[in-house]
Design an enzyme around this catalytic site. Sequence first.
Site, short mmCIF file in Angstrom:
data_model
loop_
_atom_site.label_atom_id
_atom_site.label_comp_id
_atom_site.label_asym_id
_atom_site.label_seq_id
_atom_site.Cartn_x
_atom_site.Cartn_y
_atom_site.Cartn_z
N ASP A 1 -5.71 -0.54 -1.47
CA ASP A 1 -6.55 -1.42 -2.30
C ASP A 1 -7.74 -1.96 -1.53
OD1 ASP A 1 -5.12 -3.25 -0.54
OD2 ASP A 1 -5.82 -4.84 -1.87
N ASP B 1 -4.40 1.76 11.32
CA ASP B 1 -5.78 1.45 11.72
C ASP B 1 -5.76 1.05 13.19
OD1 ASP B 1 -8.41 0.68 11.75
OD2 ASP B 1 -8.16 -1.08 10.49
N ARG C 1 -5.80 0.57 -6.41
CA ARG C 1 -4.51 1.17 -6.00
C ARG C 1 -4.13 2.33 -6.91
NH1 ARG C 1 -2.10 -2.16 -2.18
NH2 ARG C 1 -2.30 -4.39 -2.51
N GLY D 1 0.78 -1.24 0.00
CA GLY D 1 0.00 0.00 0.00
C GLY D 1 0.81 1.29 0.00
N LYS E 1 -5.98 6.64 10.88
CA LYS E 1 -7.41 6.34 11.06
C LYS E 1 -7.59 5.87 12.49
CE LYS E 1 -9.41 2.63 9.05
NZ LYS E 1 -10.01 1.77 7.98
N GLU F 1 4.20 4.22 6.02
CA GLU F 1 3.00 3.37 6.03
C GLU F 1 1.87 4.12 5.31
OE1 GLU F 1 1.57 0.71 6.09
OE2 GLU F 1 0.90 0.05 8.07
N ASP F 2 1.01 3.37 4.65
CA ASP F 2 -0.11 4.02 3.96
C ASP F 2 -1.16 4.49 4.97
OD1 ASP F 2 -0.82 1.42 4.63
OD2 ASP F 2 -1.57 0.87 2.65
N PHE G 1 -13.63 2.48 5.12
CA PHE G 1 -12.60 1.71 4.42
C PHE G 1 -12.16 2.51 3.20
CE2 PHE G 1 -10.52 -1.48 1.90
CZ PHE G 1 -9.79 -2.15 2.87
P1 5GP Z 1 -3.21 -1.97 11.50
O1 5GP Z 1 -2.15 -2.97 11.86
O2 5GP Z 1 -2.85 -0.56 11.88
O3 5GP Z 1 -4.56 -2.37 12.00
O4 5GP Z 1 -3.39 -2.07 9.94
C1 5GP Z 1 -2.61 -1.40 9.00
C2 5GP Z 1 -2.81 -2.01 7.64
O5 5GP Z 1 -4.17 -2.40 7.46
C3 5GP Z 1 -2.54 -1.00 6.56
O6 5GP Z 1 -1.20 -1.04 6.17
C4 5GP Z 1 -3.45 -1.47 5.45
O7 5GP Z 1 -2.82 -2.48 4.71
C5 5GP Z 1 -4.63 -2.07 6.17
N1 5GP Z 1 -5.75 -1.13 6.29
C6 5GP Z 1 -6.27 -0.58 7.41
N2 5GP Z 1 -7.29 0.25 7.14
C7 5GP Z 1 -7.42 0.25 5.80
C8 5GP Z 1 -8.29 0.95 4.89
O8 5GP Z 1 -9.17 1.76 5.25
N3 5GP Z 1 -8.11 0.69 3.56
C9 5GP Z 1 -7.16 -0.18 3.10
N4 5GP Z 1 -7.08 -0.34 1.79
N5 5GP Z 1 -6.33 -0.85 3.93
C10 5GP Z 1 -6.45 -0.62 5.26
#
Ligand code: 5GP
Length: 188
Positions: free
Chosen positions: A168, A111, A174, A53, A139, A107-108, A161
């Site tokens: 993606d 979450d 993407r 991402g 987020k 990082e993109d 989302f």
């Molecule tokens: P975390 O470990 O912080 O819960 O998750 C991070 C990863 O979850 C991000 O790098 C991404 O790959 C995915 N992710 C979390 N939220 C989203 C979202 O709203 N859209 C997309 N496409 N991926 C997300």
Amino acid sequence: MKQAPEILKVLWDEAAIQVRVRELGAQITRDYERNLSETLTRNPPIAVGLLRGAVIFLSDLIRAMPIPVECDFMQIASYGKDSKPGTLQLVRDLQNSVCERHLLIVEDIVDTGQTLGHLAQKLTARGAASIRFCALIDKTARRRTPVELDYVGFRLQEDAFLVGYGLDYAEKYRNLPYIAALKPEAVI
Ligand code: 5GP
């Protein structure tokens, strides 16, 4: 590009993203120049992109950083074909040692915070000289693991989302030049 029917709304368009990425690049450059001035050429920071991402973000970001910088990539899987968080798995590791190196983790979207929390521990244990976190989107609605982000492009409080600009859903979207929220019914 015609907007896909699954898209609920565009949150940040191409122009807003480009402006913000250039601001982040300038801020990061200033900080590294201030803190690493003498060692920048001898020991440049490594921008660590999280596949897949962050690829588009990283490639724009480092072009907004007029200082020596190396790149490497890691892939940690937590999402499969759906949008639910799962167990973390290191799919691809860095090519080079990070011992005594200054790392900028790119990082993109953050979450739950699980991925970056895990990475912070792993890379600290490998002897990185410093670790900074740069996320395009913070987020916050589902945060479980507290993470200190040094640089944030955009903040989002609602639990949507997002797709586009590298993000993606089931490998689609993407290549959208903007970042958009998908309709909840389109996310299974
Ligand atoms: P975390 O470990 O912080 O819960 O998750 C991070 C990863 O979850 C991000 O790098 C991404 O790959 C995915 N992710 C979390 N939220 C989203 C979202 O709203 N859209 C997309 N496409 N991926 C997300």
